[in-house]
Design a protein around this motif. Structure first.
Motif, PDB file in Angstrom:
ATOM      1  N   SER A 148       1.076  -0.945  -0.314  1.00 49.00           N
ATOM      2  CA  SER A 148      -0.145   0.108   0.191  1.00 49.00           C
ATOM      3  C   SER A 148       1.094   0.840   0.110  1.00 49.00           C
ATOM      4  N   HIS A 149       0.419   1.857  -1.058  1.00 46.63           N
ATOM      5  CA  HIS A 149       1.501   3.601  -1.062  1.00 46.63           C
ATOM      6  C   HIS A 149       0.843   4.354  -0.745  1.00 46.63           C
ATOM      7  N   ASP A 150       1.669   4.955   0.500  1.00 45.54           N
ATOM      8  CA  ASP A 150       0.362   6.157   1.644  1.00 45.54           C
ATOM      9  C   ASP A 150      -0.404   5.984   1.864  1.00 45.54           C
ATOM     10  N   TRP A 151      -0.855   7.036   3.515  1.00 43.66           N
ATOM     11  CA  TRP A 151      -2.154   7.265   4.049  1.00 43.66           C
ATOM     12  C   TRP A 151      -3.107   6.016   3.280  1.00 43.66           C
ATOM     13  N   LEU A 152      -3.662   7.529   1.713  1.00 40.48           N
ATOM     14  CA  LEU A 152      -4.822   6.506   1.342  1.00 40.48           C
ATOM     15  C   LEU A 152      -5.437   6.038   1.019  1.00 40.48           C
ATOM     16  N   THR A 153      -3.772   4.830   1.169  1.00 41.26           N
ATOM     17  CA  THR A 153      -4.796   2.915   0.922  1.00 41.26           C
ATOM     18  C   THR A 153      -3.990   2.609   1.994  1.00 41.26           C
ATOM     19  N   TYR A 154      -3.825   3.094   3.035  1.00 32.12           N
ATOM     20  CA  TYR A 154      -3.257   2.259   4.579  1.00 32.12           C
ATOM     21  C   TYR A 154      -4.546   1.500   4.212  1.00 32.12           C
ATOM     22  N   ALA A 155      -5.249   1.775   4.832  1.00 34.87           N
ATOM     23  CA  ALA A 155      -6.988   1.186   5.487  1.00 34.87           C
ATOM     24  C   ALA A 155      -7.355  -0.259   4.150  1.00 34.87           C
ATOM     25  N   ALA A 156      -7.521   0.361   3.408  1.00 33.82           N
ATOM     26  CA  ALA A 156      -7.269  -0.769   2.047  1.00 33.82           C
ATOM     27  C   ALA A 156      -6.283  -1.836   2.257  1.00 33.82           C
ATOM     28  N   GLY A 157      -4.963  -1.791   2.214  1.00 34.30           N
ATOM     29  CA  GLY A 157      -4.443  -2.563   2.743  1.00 34.30           C
ATOM     30  C   GLY A 157      -4.413  -3.452   3.970  1.00 34.30           C
ATOM     31  N   ILE A 158      -4.894  -3.023   4.734  1.00 33.77           N
ATOM     32  CA  ILE A 158      -5.641  -3.998   6.619  1.00 33.77           C
ATOM     33  C   ILE A 158      -6.269  -4.521   5.877  1.00 33.77           C
ATOM     34  N   ALA A 159      -7.476  -3.873   5.542  1.00 29.22           N
ATOM     35  CA  ALA A 159      -8.953  -4.560   5.208  1.00 29.22           C
ATOM     36  C   ALA A 159      -8.174  -5.652   4.056  1.00 29.22           C
ATOM     37  N   ALA A 160      -7.395  -4.926   3.063  1.00 25.54           N
ATOM     38  CA  ALA A 160      -7.260  -6.828   2.397  1.00 25.54           C
ATOM     39  C   ALA A 160      -6.339  -8.135   3.447  1.00 25.54           C
ATOM     40  N   LYS A 161      -5.559  -7.174   4.419  1.00 26.98           N
ATOM     41  CA  LYS A 161      -4.937  -8.525   5.332  1.00 26.98           C
ATOM     42  C   LYS A 161      -5.354  -9.264   5.866  1.00 26.98           C
ATOM     43  N   GLN A 162      -6.617  -8.872   7.003  1.00 26.99           N
ATOM     44  CA  GLN A 162      -7.343  -8.572   7.191  1.00 26.99           C
ATOM     45  C   GLN A 162      -8.504  -9.934   6.471  1.00 26.99           C
ATOM     46  N   ALA A 163      -8.734  -9.849   5.141  1.00 27.79           N
ATOM     47  CA  ALA A 163      -9.771 -10.795   4.757  1.00 27.79           C
ATOM     48  C   ALA A 163      -9.572 -11.839   4.236  1.00 27.79           C
ATOM     49  N   THR A 164      -7.615 -11.857   3.903  1.00 27.43           N
ATOM     50  CA  THR A 164      -6.898 -13.100   3.227  1.00 27.43           C
ATOM     51  C   THR A 164      -5.556 -13.271   4.224  1.00 27.43           C
ATOM     52  N   GLY A 165      -5.311 -12.491   4.958  1.00 27.35           N
ATOM     53  CA  GLY A 165      -4.073 -12.490   6.275  1.00 27.35           C
ATOM     54  C   GLY A 165      -2.688 -13.144   5.454  1.00 27.35           C
ATOM     55  N   LYS A 166      -2.893 -12.017   3.623  1.00 24.72           N
ATOM     56  CA  LYS A 166      -1.365 -12.327   3.220  1.00 24.72           C
ATOM     57  C   LYS A 166      -0.393 -11.056   4.400  1.00 24.72           C
ATOM     58  N   PRO A 167       0.919 -10.668   3.813  1.00 27.27           N
ATOM     59  CA  PRO A 167       1.330  -9.891   4.184  1.00 27.27           C
ATOM     60  C   PRO A 167       1.497  -8.839   3.959  1.00 27.27           C
ATOM     61  N   LEU A 168       1.661  -7.427   5.020  1.00 30.81           N
ATOM     62  CA  LEU A 168       0.685  -6.039   4.412  1.00 30.81           C
ATOM     63  C   LEU A 168       2.374  -5.630   4.889  1.00 30.81           C
ATOM     64  N   VAL A 169       2.562  -4.907   3.255  1.00 33.86           N
ATOM     65  CA  VAL A 169       3.658  -3.704   3.227  1.00 33.86           C
ATOM     66  C   VAL A 169       3.690  -3.106   3.559  1.00 33.86           C
ATOM     67  N   VAL A 170       4.092  -1.254   3.904  1.00 27.23           N
ATOM     68  CA  VAL A 170       3.439  -0.293   3.357  1.00 27.23           C
ATOM     69  C   VAL A 170       4.449   0.643   2.814  1.00 27.23           C
ATOM     70  N   HIS A 171       3.992   2.007   1.810  1.00 27.95           N
ATOM     71  CA  HIS A 171       4.999   2.861   1.515  1.00 27.95           C
ATOM     72  C   HIS A 171       4.957   3.850   2.263  1.00 27.95           C
ATOM     73  N   MET A 172       5.754   4.661   2.600  1.00 27.37           N
ATOM     74  CA  MET A 172       5.921   5.672   3.290  1.00 27.37           C
ATOM     75  C   MET A 172       6.826   6.916   2.119  1.00 27.37           C
ATOM     76  N   HIS A 173       6.066   7.502   1.559  1.00 26.25           N
ATOM     77  CA  HIS A 173       6.491   8.333   1.005  1.00 26.25           C
ATOM     78  C   HIS A 173       6.568  10.179   1.395  1.00 26.25           C
ATOM     79  N   ALA A 174       5.617   9.905   2.248  1.00 23.16           N
ATOM     80  CA  ALA A 174       5.823  11.534   2.940  1.00 23.16           C
ATOM     81  C   ALA A 174       4.871  11.013   3.824  1.00 23.16           C
ATOM     82  N   THR A 175       4.916  12.129   4.560  1.00 16.92           N
ATOM     83  CA  THR A 175       4.754  11.773   6.188  1.00 16.92           C
ATOM     84  C   THR A 175       4.222  13.192   6.250  1.00 16.92           C
ATOM     85  N   GLU A 176       2.784  13.400   7.558  1.00 17.77           N
ATOM     86  CA  GLU A 176       1.995  14.363   7.544  1.00 17.77           C
ATOM     87  C   GLU A 176       2.436  15.592   8.289  1.00 17.77           C
ATOM     88  N   PHE A 177       3.500  14.865   8.721  1.00 20.05           N
ATOM     89  CA  PHE A 177       4.558  15.775   9.264  1.00 20.05           C
ATOM     90  C   PHE A 177       5.707  16.467   8.029  1.00 20.05           C
TER      91      PHE A 177
END
Length: 422
Positions: A148-177
């Motif tokens: 999942s790329h950046d915060w807009l898609t993190y919830a989708a990544g979490i949902a996909a992980k919960q639905a399938t049990g597959k590992p999740l990698v999130v990519h932080m391209h820019a933080t809120e700071f």
């Protein structure tokens, strides 16, 4: 892989990075199913199979969707706080700055939902819906890892992980700071932190960003890995005959006109350069919430005859702008990485970059200054304009350096991260 945009429909560097990354992964033998909220039909699919979330239906009778919805809460967010504002969304946001997003189950649980794919006032509603659709796509697809790329898609990544049990990698391209300084949007911060906490690995685009993730979000350093961005090789288009139509040297700023990118420092440095050499033209290419303020400041300094605002540029127009440029400046206040200096160097343009950028970690043949030091910035610009041997040296060795920063090399490290979690 969950993203929010894909070329040619982009508003910044995120879509460009995703495109280069997927091409690099293909060269490393990785097949990518790339999900976007809205596909337009003209996206390149040479390295991905693009999935349009707007074409996916969800069954609201299924227990999984209802249970997932109960576990996530999205509060109202003022529309003017959203990041990556593109030229079309900017006008809309200015007209509706007082509006807030109100979510309802009627809007979220439609059988099918057409995403705008933009960064407008309904952004949080789209993020929530995207998460539900993401879970459905994950259940219907065959894959090994979620990215999942950046915060807009993190919830989708979490949902996909919960639905399938597959590992999740999130990519932080820019933080809120990076986007907001210390005036962070708490909801965005919370989404970023929850995404990184749920992830099996976190990829950051620089050590600068890695340190923020560890220090400001409390993420376990053992699972945070830096993979620097790269740049796509340019197509062999001959811009040698591009005419500037002005005799003066041209100094360019290209990026979102927002707090993060430091446009005001570029203008103040331009004023100092023009005091010493009035035969220079400055270009600010981009749009954003500070654009009107920057135009007013240029007028106040009485340098309007030497300053040009182009609006948002993309694709071939970016290359044409670099072809007309003698110096490129990236004065970012906080830049997780910064691909645009690499694009400039690829076009043989010498660059001045802020020390507060991730790309400064990998570049040797660039002049580096503190973003706030407008005297040093002006000196660097002036030197590159006045001393012929200086830009010649930086152009020659800079182009060689940037050609070694390839996405296929970055993708090798990303694939290694996948192998660690699978």
């Amino acid at each position: 892989m969950f993203g929010w945009e894909f070329p040619p429909h982009i508003t910044g560097g995120l879509g460009t990075a995703c495109f280069g990354m997927t091409k690099g992964l293909l060269k490393n033998g990785v097949e990518v199913l790339f999900v976007v909220p809205k596909a337009y039909g003209d996206e390149s699919q040479e390295a991905v199979r693009l999935i349009n979330a707007s074409d996916v239906s969800i069954d609201i009778r299924k227990t999984e969707e209802l249970e997932f919805w109960k576990n996530i809460t999205y509060l109202e967010v003022n529309s003017s706080l959203v990041p990556y504002v593109g030229p079309e969304a900017f006008d809309n946001l200015m007209e509706s700055a007082e509006k807030v997003t109100t979510l309802s189950e009627d809007s979220i649980f439609n059988a099918r939902y057409t995403f705008s794919g933009k960064y407008g006032e309904n952004l949080l509603e789209e993020v929530a819906r995207y998460a539900l659709v993401g879970a459905q796509i994950a259940r219907d697809s065959q894959f090994d890892v979620i990215h999942s790329h950046d915060w807009l898609t993190y919830a989708a990544g979490i949902a996909a992980k919960q639905a399938t049990g597959k590992p999740l990698v999130v990519h932080m391209h820019a933080t809120e700071f990076d986007r907001s300084g210390e005036n962070v949007n708490q909801r965005v911060y919370d989404i970023e932190r929850s995404g990184m906490e749920a992830a099996d690995r976190v990829i950051t685009v620089s050590n600068l960003t890695r340190n923020i993730v560890i220090d400001r979000y409390g993420i376990d350093p053992a699972k945070v890995i830096t993979v620097h961005n790269a740049v796509e090789p340019t197509e062999q288009i001959d811009f040698s005959q591009v005419e500037k139509h002005v005799p003066e040297k041209v100094v360019t700023f290209l990026g979102r006109v927002t707090f993060q990118k430091g446009p005001e420092y570029f203008i103040e440095a331009a004023y100092k350069v023009l005091q010493r050499d009035p035969n220079v033209r400055f270009v600010m290419a981009g749009t954003g919430d500070l654009l009107e303020k920057m135009i007013r400041r240029v007028a106040q300094l009485r340098i309007s005859t030497r300053f040009h605002f182009t609006g948002f540029l993309r694709g071939e127009n970016v290359d044409r702008m670099f072809a007309m440029s003698d110096v490129y400046v990236m004065p970012s206040v906080s830049e997780p990485f910064g691909i645009s200096p690499l694009e400039a160097m690829r076009s043989n343009v010498p660059v001045v970059i802020s020390k507060q950028s991730g790309v400064a970690e990998v570049l040797q043949h660039a002049l580096k200054v503190d973003f706030w030091d407008i005297d040093a910035m002006a000196d660097a610009i002036y030197g590159l304009l006045q001393y012929k041997s200086l830009p010649r040296m930086f152009s020659k060795y800079g182009a060689q350096e940037v050609n070694s920063l390839k996405w296929e090399n970055a993708a090798t490290h990303i694939k290694r991260v996948y192998e660690q979690v699978c």
